[in-house]
Design an enzyme around this catalytic site. Structure first.
Site, PDB file in Angstrom:
ATOM      1  N   GLY A 219     -10.902  11.736  -4.099  1.00 34.11           N
ATOM      2  CA  GLY A 219      -9.638  11.318  -3.478  1.00 34.11           C
ATOM      3  C   GLY A 219      -8.507  11.185  -4.498  1.00 34.11           C
ATOM      4  O   GLY A 219      -8.707  11.328  -5.711  1.00 34.11           O
ATOM      5  N   ILE A 221      -6.600   8.605  -5.469  1.00 33.57           N
ATOM      6  CA  ILE A 221      -6.512   7.466  -6.380  1.00 33.57           C
ATOM      7  C   ILE A 221      -7.391   7.667  -7.634  1.00 33.57           C
ATOM      8  O   ILE A 221      -6.894   7.491  -8.757  1.00 33.57           O
ATOM      9  CB  ILE A 221      -6.887   6.146  -5.646  1.00 33.57           C
ATOM     10  CG1 ILE A 221      -5.951   5.930  -4.449  1.00 33.57           C
ATOM     11  CG2 ILE A 221      -6.890   4.963  -6.597  1.00 33.57           C
ATOM     12  CD1 ILE A 221      -4.513   5.623  -4.790  1.00 33.57           C
ATOM     13  N   GLU A 240     -20.864  10.873 -10.492  1.00 31.37           N
ATOM     14  CA  GLU A 240     -21.531  11.618  -9.420  1.00 31.37           C
ATOM     15  C   GLU A 240     -20.902  13.006  -9.265  1.00 31.37           C
ATOM     16  O   GLU A 240     -21.560  14.018  -9.248  1.00 31.37           O
ATOM     17  CB  GLU A 240     -21.359  10.807  -8.139  1.00 31.37           C
ATOM     18  CG  GLU A 240     -21.588  11.546  -6.870  1.00 31.37           C
ATOM     19  CD  GLU A 240     -21.351  10.615  -5.678  1.00 31.37           C
ATOM     20  OE1 GLU A 240     -21.667   9.414  -5.790  1.00 31.37           O
ATOM     21  OE2 GLU A 240     -20.850  11.090  -4.655  1.00 31.37           O
ATOM     22  N   GLY A 338     -21.926   8.084  -3.125  1.00 33.49           N
ATOM     23  CA  GLY A 338     -22.514   7.249  -4.177  1.00 33.49           C
ATOM     24  C   GLY A 338     -21.713   6.000  -4.468  1.00 33.49           C
ATOM     25  O   GLY A 338     -21.889   5.388  -5.527  1.00 33.49           O
ATOM     26  N   LYS A 363      -0.135   5.603   6.995  1.00 31.65           N
ATOM     27  CA  LYS A 363       0.802   6.059   8.031  1.00 31.65           C
ATOM     28  C   LYS A 363       2.188   5.419   7.881  1.00 31.65           C
ATOM     29  O   LYS A 363       2.615   4.599   8.714  1.00 31.65           O
ATOM     30  CB  LYS A 363       0.241   5.776   9.438  1.00 31.65           C
ATOM     31  CG  LYS A 363      -1.179   6.309   9.671  1.00 31.65           C
ATOM     32  CD  LYS A 363      -1.221   7.817   9.744  1.00 31.65           C
ATOM     33  CE  LYS A 363      -2.641   8.354   9.805  1.00 31.65           C
ATOM     34  NZ  LYS A 363      -2.807   9.732   9.362  1.00 31.65           N
TER      35      LYS A 363
HETATM   36  N1  COA Z   1      -6.106   3.472   9.048  1.00 30.98           N
HETATM   37  C1  COA Z   1      -5.724   4.646   9.593  1.00 30.98           C
HETATM   38  N2  COA Z   1      -5.699   5.799   8.891  1.00 30.98           N
HETATM   39  C2  COA Z   1      -6.031   5.747   7.599  1.00 30.98           C
HETATM   40  C3  COA Z   1      -6.411   4.558   6.968  1.00 30.98           C
HETATM   41  C4  COA Z   1      -6.430   3.373   7.751  1.00 30.98           C
HETATM   42  N3  COA Z   1      -6.811   2.223   7.235  1.00 30.98           N
HETATM   43  N4  COA Z   1      -6.665   4.811   5.686  1.00 30.98           N
HETATM   44  C5  COA Z   1      -6.460   6.116   5.484  1.00 30.98           C
HETATM   45  N5  COA Z   1      -6.077   6.676   6.644  1.00 30.98           N
HETATM   46  C6  COA Z   1      -5.776   8.087   6.861  1.00 30.98           C
HETATM   47  C7  COA Z   1      -4.778   8.627   5.865  1.00 30.98           C
HETATM   48  O1  COA Z   1      -3.452   8.418   6.292  1.00 30.98           O
HETATM   49  C8  COA Z   1      -5.157  10.086   5.816  1.00 30.98           C
HETATM   50  O2  COA Z   1      -4.652  10.706   6.979  1.00 30.98           O
HETATM   51  P1  COA Z   1      -4.107  12.236   6.936  1.00 30.98           P
HETATM   52  O3  COA Z   1      -5.346  13.063   6.592  1.00 30.98           O
HETATM   53  O4  COA Z   1      -3.619  12.444   8.312  1.00 30.98           O
HETATM   54  O5  COA Z   1      -3.078  12.256   5.854  1.00 30.98           O
HETATM   55  C9  COA Z   1      -6.690  10.065   5.966  1.00 30.98           C
HETATM   56  O6  COA Z   1      -6.988   8.832   6.627  1.00 30.98           O
HETATM   57  C10 COA Z   1      -7.431  10.110   4.637  1.00 30.98           C
HETATM   58  O7  COA Z   1      -7.037   9.030   3.835  1.00 30.98           O
HETATM   59  P2  COA Z   1      -6.828   9.144   2.261  1.00 30.98           P
HETATM   60  O8  COA Z   1      -6.531   7.779   1.772  1.00 30.98           O
HETATM   61  O9  COA Z   1      -5.834  10.227   1.949  1.00 30.98           O
HETATM   62  O10 COA Z   1      -8.248   9.643   1.815  1.00 30.98           O
HETATM   63  P3  COA Z   1      -8.762  10.238   0.427  1.00 30.98           P
HETATM   64  O11 COA Z   1      -8.767  11.722   0.486  1.00 30.98           O
HETATM   65  O12 COA Z   1      -8.084   9.610  -0.727  1.00 30.98           O
HETATM   66  O13 COA Z   1     -10.297   9.791   0.478  1.00 30.98           O
HETATM   67  C11 COA Z   1     -12.057   8.276   1.101  1.00 30.98           C
HETATM   68  C12 COA Z   1     -10.615   8.439   0.619  1.00 30.98           C
HETATM   69  C13 COA Z   1     -12.364   6.808   1.178  1.00 30.98           C
HETATM   70  C14 COA Z   1     -12.240   8.914   2.484  1.00 30.98           C
HETATM   71  C15 COA Z   1     -12.999   8.988   0.078  1.00 30.98           C
HETATM   72  O14 COA Z   1     -12.835   8.401  -1.179  1.00 30.98           O
HETATM   73  C16 COA Z   1     -14.464   8.878   0.489  1.00 30.98           C
HETATM   74  O15 COA Z   1     -14.937   9.713   1.224  1.00 30.98           O
HETATM   75  N6  COA Z   1     -15.192   7.867  -0.035  1.00 30.98           N
HETATM   76  C17 COA Z   1     -16.583   7.558   0.357  1.00 30.98           C
HETATM   77  C18 COA Z   1     -17.612   7.977  -0.648  1.00 30.98           C
HETATM   78  C19 COA Z   1     -17.373   7.542  -2.051  1.00 30.98           C
HETATM   79  O16 COA Z   1     -16.595   6.670  -2.371  1.00 30.98           O
HETATM   80  N7  COA Z   1     -18.115   8.184  -2.947  1.00 30.98           N
HETATM   81  C20 COA Z   1     -17.996   7.842  -4.353  1.00 30.98           C
HETATM   82  C21 COA Z   1     -18.255   8.885  -5.305  1.00 30.98           C
HETATM   83  S1  COA Z   1     -17.562  10.522  -5.005  1.00 30.98           S
END
Ligand code: COA
Length: 434
Positions: A219, A221, A240, A338, A363
């Site tokens: 992602g 961040i 990972e 992970g 949003k």
């Molecule tokens: N409510 C509503 N919508 C939300 C939201 C919330 N609380 N938080 C995020 N969203 C929306 C965003 O606006 C975005 O929408 P869009 O696609 O229409 O722009 C979408 O959800 C994705 O959010 P974003 O913050 O851009 O996601 P990201 O690509 O940075 O990924 C995770 C974040 C959490 C999904 C990702 O890190 C993940 O899959 N983590 C789980 C596994 C993990 O942490 N593994 C660790 C080692 S790799």
């Protein structure tokens, strides 16, 4: 037989010929990202579409190709079973024509060994070397477990797959069929870092000492943190997913792995995905070890290094510190991956810290990601008992070992200002001492 070239030729065939073998009820396996066998999946889907073959299941994670069977209309014919979703799998799961296999990433090889028998394992590999070995290239992950439990292995040889030297290999004598399929590997769109991500990246970078051993998740961040770490020295990587920002950190000299307690001098990962820069970096590089996930993501292995700092993202967090990183309410987004493995590994490491970071709102500032209670249906990825640090662009909350009242206070302080009064009101109403 030591004439490996002759053996190779005897097994070389077309994806369409391999597809003819597929029968109703077969369970197929694939691994993460760029090692998925796209030509085989296309040919198998085509065969199933043209015949009465049905009830074929495919286990996979992090789909990076537009596999036809992930489209609507395949229910009952060919079904995706997701260990972790992106793109097509996310859509298919939410649409009701693919299914989810919940798991901590480190446990997947164990589940495979205990629970499943595969009719075939399908994988894209690098070209055969002079000893008859194909490198599994970008993904060790759970491949060895799947190969062990598969009746047959079908490989797609792609000259663009990097040869990973310290990664699982398959010998030509072990494979049932070879299909040649050359194409550039899939990549992720380059992350655009906005002001908020940069602020979060800088906040976390201040917490990372020179010599730390880092894990960056998936992602925007984690990528922003990577960008902010270029000024550091002697960092190590035990992660990972190996990402583009990590290649930048190695190339600029911030990472040299010199202070690690295990795998000193080496970057350790279980799979790589993102950009051509990554694939070029892996190719023939003895300084990167791509090892099975039950080893790499084991918290007891992660913590062998001191000062492990893990950085992962989330979608929302409640006032107790329960972290949802895999759904928006009931809408499926990804998987546990992970995250918990690294939260635990970092917290067990001497001097280690785990950061879960996200922008305070979604949003256009209409939704607070810090919530009184999680949205109904939200999946708890990291529990309140495991969570350590939570970060937004407004600061850092340290939750581990803290009371519910302390957690709520700290989380409200890093919520977007527009939501702080409402969160305080809700917290008081339910009796949290804020
Ligand atoms: N409510 C509503 N919508 C939300 C939201 C919330 N609380 N938080 C995020 N969203 C929306 C965003 O606006 C975005 O929408 P869009 O696609 O229409 O722009 C979408 O959800 C994705 O959010 P974003 O913050 O851009 O996601 P990201 O690509 O940075 O990924 C995770 C974040 C959490 C999904 C990702 O890190 C993940 O899959 N983590 C789980 C596994 C993990 O942490 N593994 C660790 C080692 S790799």
């Amino acid at each position: 037989m030591s004439d490996y070239k002759a053996l190779y030729e005897s097994k070389r065939t077309s994806a369409e010929e391999v597809a003819k073998q597929i029968q109703s009820g077969w369970l197929l396996g694939m691994d993460a990202g760029p090692t998925q066998a796209d030509a085989l999946m296309a040919a198998i889907s085509e065969k199933i579409a043209q015949t009465d073959t049905k009830d074929v299941k495919v286990q996979l994670m992090l789909d990076t190709y537009a596999h036809p069977f992930l489209e609507e209309g395949w229910k009952g014919k060919m079904t995706g079973m997701s260990w972790f979703s992106s793109n097509g799998l996310r859509k298919a799961v939410n649409g009701g024509w693919a299914d989810v296999l919940p798991a901590y990433y480190r446990d997947i090889p164990g589940h495979i060994l205990r629970e499943y028998e595969y009719d075939a394992y399908c994988v894209s590999v690098s070209p055969m070397d002079s000893h008859g070995y194909f490198s599994l290239a970008t993904s060790a992950s759970y491949s060895e477990a799947m190969m062990q439990k598969s009746k047959r292995i079908f490989v797609e040889v792609n000259k663009h797959q990097p040869r990973a030297l310290c990664a699982p290999q398959i010998h030509v004598s072990e494979v049932a069929a070879i299909v040649e399929n050359d194409h550039l590997l899939p990549t992720l769109a380059e992350t655009v870092l906005d002001e908020k991500s940069i602020a979060i990246g800088n906040l976390i970078a201040e917490q990372i000492p020179d010599g730390a051993c880092i894990q960056l998740g998936i992602g925007a961040i984690p990528d922003a943190v990577g960008a902010a770490l270029k000024v550091k020295h002697d960092l190590g990587i035990h992660t990972e997913m190996f990402t583009s920002s990590m290649v930048d950190l190695i190339e600029c000299g911030a990472v040299n792995n010199s202070k690690k307690q295990t795998h000193r001098g080496k970057t350790v990962t279980t799979f790589a995905y993102g950009s051509q820069k990554i694939y070029d970096f892996i190719n023939d590089n003895p300084a990167i070890e791509i090892l099975p996930v039950d080893y790499v993501n084991d918290p007891n292995v992660i913590c062998l290094n001191d000062n492990v700092i893990s950085i992962n993202a989330a979608l929302e967090v409640d006032l107790f510190g329960q972290v949802c990183a895999e759904s928006v309410g009931t809408k499926h987004m990804s998987g546990s991956g992970g995250q918990v493995d690294y939260v635990r590994g970092a917290c067990q490491s001497k001097g280690g810290k785990s950061f879960i970071a996200f922008t305070s709102t979604a949003k256009d500032d209409t939704i607070s990601k810090i919530k009184n209670i999680l949205t109904p249906g939200a999946i708890v990825t990291t529990s309140k008992n495991d969570v350590d640090y939570i970060v937004t662009e407004y600061g850092i909350a340290h939750l581990r070992g803290r009371s519910l009242a302390e957690r709520a206070k700290q989380l409200i302080a890093i919520a977007h200002p527009n939501f702080r009064d409402e969160l305080t009101f809700d917290a008081r109403k339910r009796g949290i001492m804020v």
